[in-house]
Design an enzyme around this catalytic site. Structure first.
Site, PDB file in Angstrom:
ATOM      1  N   GLY A  35     -18.804 -24.562 -18.137  1.00 49.35           N
ATOM      2  CA  GLY A  35     -19.220 -25.630 -19.055  1.00 49.35           C
ATOM      3  C   GLY A  35     -18.136 -25.914 -20.076  1.00 49.35           C
ATOM      4  N   ARG A  49       2.147 -25.264 -25.937  1.00 50.51           N
ATOM      5  CA  ARG A  49       3.229 -25.278 -26.940  1.00 50.51           C
ATOM      6  C   ARG A  49       3.820 -23.884 -27.136  1.00 50.51           C
ATOM      7  NH1 ARG A  49       2.286 -30.039 -30.417  1.00 50.51           N
ATOM      8  NH2 ARG A  49       2.479 -31.719 -28.901  1.00 50.51           N
ATOM      9  N   ARG A  96     -17.354 -26.291 -11.567  1.00 47.74           N
ATOM     10  CA  ARG A  96     -17.820 -25.018 -11.016  1.00 47.74           C
ATOM     11  C   ARG A  96     -17.370 -25.030  -9.564  1.00 47.74           C
ATOM     12  NH1 ARG A  96     -22.081 -26.050 -15.005  1.00 47.74           N
ATOM     13  NH2 ARG A  96     -21.652 -24.528 -16.620  1.00 47.74           N
ATOM     14  N   ASP A 127     -18.158 -16.106 -19.005  1.00 45.58           N
ATOM     15  CA  ASP A 127     -18.207 -14.880 -18.198  1.00 45.58           C
ATOM     16  C   ASP A 127     -17.941 -15.120 -16.719  1.00 45.58           C
ATOM     17  OD1 ASP A 127     -18.683 -13.139 -20.227  1.00 45.58           O
ATOM     18  OD2 ASP A 127     -20.853 -13.029 -19.927  1.00 45.58           O
ATOM     19  N   THR A 149     -17.086 -21.273 -24.726  1.00 47.40           N
ATOM     20  CA  THR A 149     -18.454 -21.700 -24.385  1.00 47.40           C
ATOM     21  C   THR A 149     -19.215 -21.911 -25.677  1.00 47.40           C
ATOM     22  OG1 THR A 149     -20.611 -20.977 -23.555  1.00 47.40           O
ATOM     23  CG2 THR A 149     -19.022 -19.242 -23.962  1.00 47.40           C
ATOM     24  N   ASP A 151     -22.194 -21.356 -26.238  1.00 47.60           N
ATOM     25  CA  ASP A 151     -23.311 -20.410 -26.403  1.00 47.60           C
ATOM     26  C   ASP A 151     -22.980 -19.155 -27.212  1.00 47.60           C
ATOM     27  OD1 ASP A 151     -24.662 -22.155 -24.814  1.00 47.60           O
ATOM     28  OD2 ASP A 151     -24.799 -20.848 -23.065  1.00 47.60           O
ATOM     29  N   ASP A 153     -22.013 -16.444 -26.079  1.00 51.47           N
ATOM     30  CA  ASP A 153     -22.697 -15.350 -25.375  1.00 51.47           C
ATOM     31  C   ASP A 153     -21.722 -14.446 -24.623  1.00 51.47           C
ATOM     32  OD1 ASP A 153     -21.944 -17.172 -23.464  1.00 51.47           O
ATOM     33  OD2 ASP A 153     -23.852 -17.169 -22.391  1.00 51.47           O
ATOM     34  N   ARG A 195     -28.719 -20.992 -22.642  1.00 50.38           N
ATOM     35  CA  ARG A 195     -29.548 -20.615 -21.482  1.00 50.38           C
ATOM     36  C   ARG A 195     -29.894 -19.130 -21.528  1.00 50.38           C
ATOM     37  NH1 ARG A 195     -26.816 -22.948 -16.395  1.00 50.38           N
ATOM     38  NH2 ARG A 195     -25.107 -21.890 -17.436  1.00 50.38           N
TER      39      ARG A 195
HETATM   40  P1  ADP Z   1     -18.834 -19.907 -17.191  1.00 51.06           P
HETATM   41  O1  ADP Z   1     -17.414 -19.544 -17.010  1.00 51.06           O
HETATM   42  O2  ADP Z   1     -19.033 -20.913 -18.291  1.00 51.06           O
HETATM   43  O3  ADP Z   1     -19.734 -18.702 -17.295  1.00 51.06           O
HETATM   44  P2  ADP Z   1     -19.767 -20.323 -14.457  1.00 51.06           P
HETATM   45  O4  ADP Z   1     -20.632 -19.126 -14.417  1.00 51.06           O
HETATM   46  O5  ADP Z   1     -20.295 -21.583 -13.884  1.00 51.06           O
HETATM   47  O6  ADP Z   1     -19.289 -20.729 -15.919  1.00 51.06           O
HETATM   48  O7  ADP Z   1     -18.402 -19.947 -13.704  1.00 51.06           O
HETATM   49  C1  ADP Z   1     -17.355 -20.863 -13.570  1.00 51.06           C
HETATM   50  C2  ADP Z   1     -16.655 -20.615 -12.266  1.00 51.06           C
HETATM   51  O8  ADP Z   1     -16.134 -19.294 -12.234  1.00 51.06           O
HETATM   52  C3  ADP Z   1     -17.557 -20.681 -11.016  1.00 51.06           C
HETATM   53  O9  ADP Z   1     -17.752 -21.988 -10.551  1.00 51.06           O
HETATM   54  C4  ADP Z   1     -16.760 -19.865 -10.032  1.00 51.06           C
HETATM   55  O10 ADP Z   1     -15.719 -20.615  -9.468  1.00 51.06           O
HETATM   56  C5  ADP Z   1     -16.184 -18.782 -10.903  1.00 51.06           C
HETATM   57  N1  ADP Z   1     -17.068 -17.610 -10.854  1.00 51.06           N
HETATM   58  C6  ADP Z   1     -18.271 -17.470 -11.426  1.00 51.06           C
HETATM   59  N2  ADP Z   1     -18.816 -16.288 -11.130  1.00 51.06           N
HETATM   60  C7  ADP Z   1     -17.954 -15.666 -10.322  1.00 51.06           C
HETATM   61  C8  ADP Z   1     -17.945 -14.399  -9.664  1.00 51.06           C
HETATM   62  N3  ADP Z   1     -18.953 -13.547  -9.764  1.00 51.06           N
HETATM   63  N4  ADP Z   1     -16.870 -14.084  -8.912  1.00 51.06           N
HETATM   64  C9  ADP Z   1     -15.834 -14.947  -8.803  1.00 51.06           C
HETATM   65  N5  ADP Z   1     -15.787 -16.151  -9.406  1.00 51.06           N
HETATM   66  C10 ADP Z   1     -16.823 -16.516 -10.143  1.00 51.06           C
HETATM   67  O1  F6P Z   2     -23.014 -22.402 -21.124  1.00 51.23           O
HETATM   68  C1  F6P Z   2     -23.014 -23.550 -21.884  1.00 51.23           C
HETATM   69  C2  F6P Z   2     -24.190 -24.411 -21.503  1.00 51.23           C
HETATM   70  O2  F6P Z   2     -24.111 -25.580 -22.265  1.00 51.23           O
HETATM   71  C3  F6P Z   2     -25.556 -23.747 -21.671  1.00 51.23           C
HETATM   72  O3  F6P Z   2     -25.999 -23.727 -23.000  1.00 51.23           O
HETATM   73  C4  F6P Z   2     -26.384 -24.612 -20.762  1.00 51.23           C
HETATM   74  O4  F6P Z   2     -27.517 -23.934 -20.300  1.00 51.23           O
HETATM   75  C5  F6P Z   2     -25.458 -24.892 -19.628  1.00 51.23           C
HETATM   76  O5  F6P Z   2     -24.143 -24.782 -20.136  1.00 51.23           O
HETATM   77  C6  F6P Z   2     -25.642 -26.240 -18.997  1.00 51.23           C
HETATM   78  O6  F6P Z   2     -24.750 -26.374 -17.971  1.00 51.23           O
HETATM   79  P1  F6P Z   2     -24.566 -27.691 -17.088  1.00 51.23           P
HETATM   80  O7  F6P Z   2     -23.272 -28.288 -17.524  1.00 51.23           O
HETATM   81  O8  F6P Z   2     -24.488 -27.192 -15.693  1.00 51.23           O
HETATM   82  O9  F6P Z   2     -25.725 -28.581 -17.309  1.00 51.23           O
END
Ligand code: ADP
Ligand code: F6P
Length: 343
Positions: A35, A49, A96, A127, A149, A151, A153, A195
């Protein structure tokens, strides 16, 4: 530490005889993933930079891990990041990428970096993005994660890029809801993002003087909330703001139940993605800039598989797996304090 064999080792000898080893990284790349969050652009700018100031070549990868797989990668120069520090969103786009979660996907991304001679990668995301960075690190790539992010979190850090802007946006919107709630003597149930964590909800709730804050971290009971609202109403209170974290969900239902139990008209509003946009606040620009700069300093030293974190306003870094295994406390004290003075 992985991938050292790829990098040129320089040994600097100082006048006092001290020796310092520096791994010369010549080409790095940066991507934003998961996100988006306001302040990601400021982090990209700082990475670009800082890298340029150290004589490195720097590449932008579009749409997170998708760009690594498709080769949507372009060289950046000092002008590539002009006029972006104050903009929300991410100029690198984000996505993603399910394919990157597979063994083949990671191997393909690693091969693409090798083909282009990219030795270090800065991953700005949450994460999930860091799990991907850990997988890539295990294949010999030097990866540094920057927490981005709204959040807040990510457990290893006190702060994530975008948190302050998102909360300020939520606060302004809840203030507007309060106006109309007051005019109509209503209950306003407002759902904010988060979330998996209630950090945005509890802070927004405190900042807006919410009557109630409902998050996953603290048990709640709608019967009790309704009963207490009626007690407050009997003492002259006429409108109520209830801030609900996204992870709880059911805001419409919560509004309907509170209306039924209290007889007070209620409306639910889900703030949604508006909280992810807008110009980053000063705090987000500053922390993003500090973190971007620090990430490149780590790469310069040949360090990889780390996440940048802010602890007591100091920048530190953790092994990615260690960072992912940490637990972040919820500020229950702040939550309880808000309850105590909401009458
Ligand atoms: P965020 O980084 O905000 O937590 P996501 O959980 O959607 O967002 O993860 C972003 C991208 O990171 C995913 O689309 C995927 O490509 C990669 N990713 C997520 N989880 C894993 C995992 N367990 N192992 C490898 N790559 C991952
Ligand atoms: O992780 C950031 C966040 O904005 C959460 O607060 C929310 O649940 C989620 O992303 C929404 O993600 P998407 O872009 O898939 O709607």
């Amino acid at each position: 530490m992985y991938g050292i064999e790829l990098h040129e080792l320089q040994i600097i000898k100082y006048a006092d005889g001290r020796l310092e080893k520096i791994f010369m990284i010549k080409k790095i790349a940066v991507l934003t993933s998961g996100g988006d969050a306001p302040g990601m652009n400021a982090a990209v700018r700082a990475v670009v930079r800082t890298a340029l100031s150290k004589g490195m070549e720097v590449y932008g990868v579009r749409r997170g891990y998708v760009g690594l797989l498709t080769g949507d990668i372009f060289q950046m120069d000092e002008r590539s990041v002009t006029d972006i520090i104050h903009r929300g969103g991410t100029i690198l786009y984000t996505a993603r990428c399910p394919e990157f979660r597979t063994e083949e996907g990671v191997a393909k991304a690693r091969a693409k970096c090798e083909e282009l001679g990219i030795e270090g990668l800065v991953v700005i995301g949450g994460d999930g993005s860091f799990r991907g960075a850990a997988d890539l690190s295990a294949k010999g790539m030097l990866c540094i994660g920057i927490p981005g992010t709204i959040d807040n979190d990510i457990s290893c850090t006190d702060y994530t890029i975008g948190f302050d802007t998102a909360m300020n946006t939520a606060m302004e919107l809840v203030d507007k809801l309060r106006d109309t709630s007051q005019s109509h003597d209503r209950i306003s149930v407002v759902e904010v993002m988060g979330r998996g964590a209630g950090h945005i909800a509890v802070n927004t709730g405190v900042a807006c003087g919410a009557t109630d804050i409902i998050t996953q971290e603290v048990p709640y009971d709608l019967d009790t909330i309704a009963k207490v609202m009626l007690e407050k109403q009997s003492k002259g209170k006429k409108n109520f703001v209830v801030v609900v974290a996204e992870g709880i969900g059911h805001s419409q239902e919560i509004a309907a139940i509170l209306q039924e139990k209290t007889g007070i008209e209620a409306r639910a509003t889900i703030l949604g993605h508006v909280q992810r946009g807008g110009n980053p606040t000063l705090r987000d620009r500053v922390e993003a800039t500090r973190m971007g700069n620090y990430a490149v300093e780590l790469l310069e030293q040949g360090v990889g598989n780390r996440v940048v974190a802010l602890k007591d306003n100091k920048l530190v870094d953790y092994d990615i797996q260690e960072a992912l295994s940490m637990k972040k406390p919820y500020d229950e004290k702040l939550h309880r304090m808000a309850e105590t003075i909401a009458f």
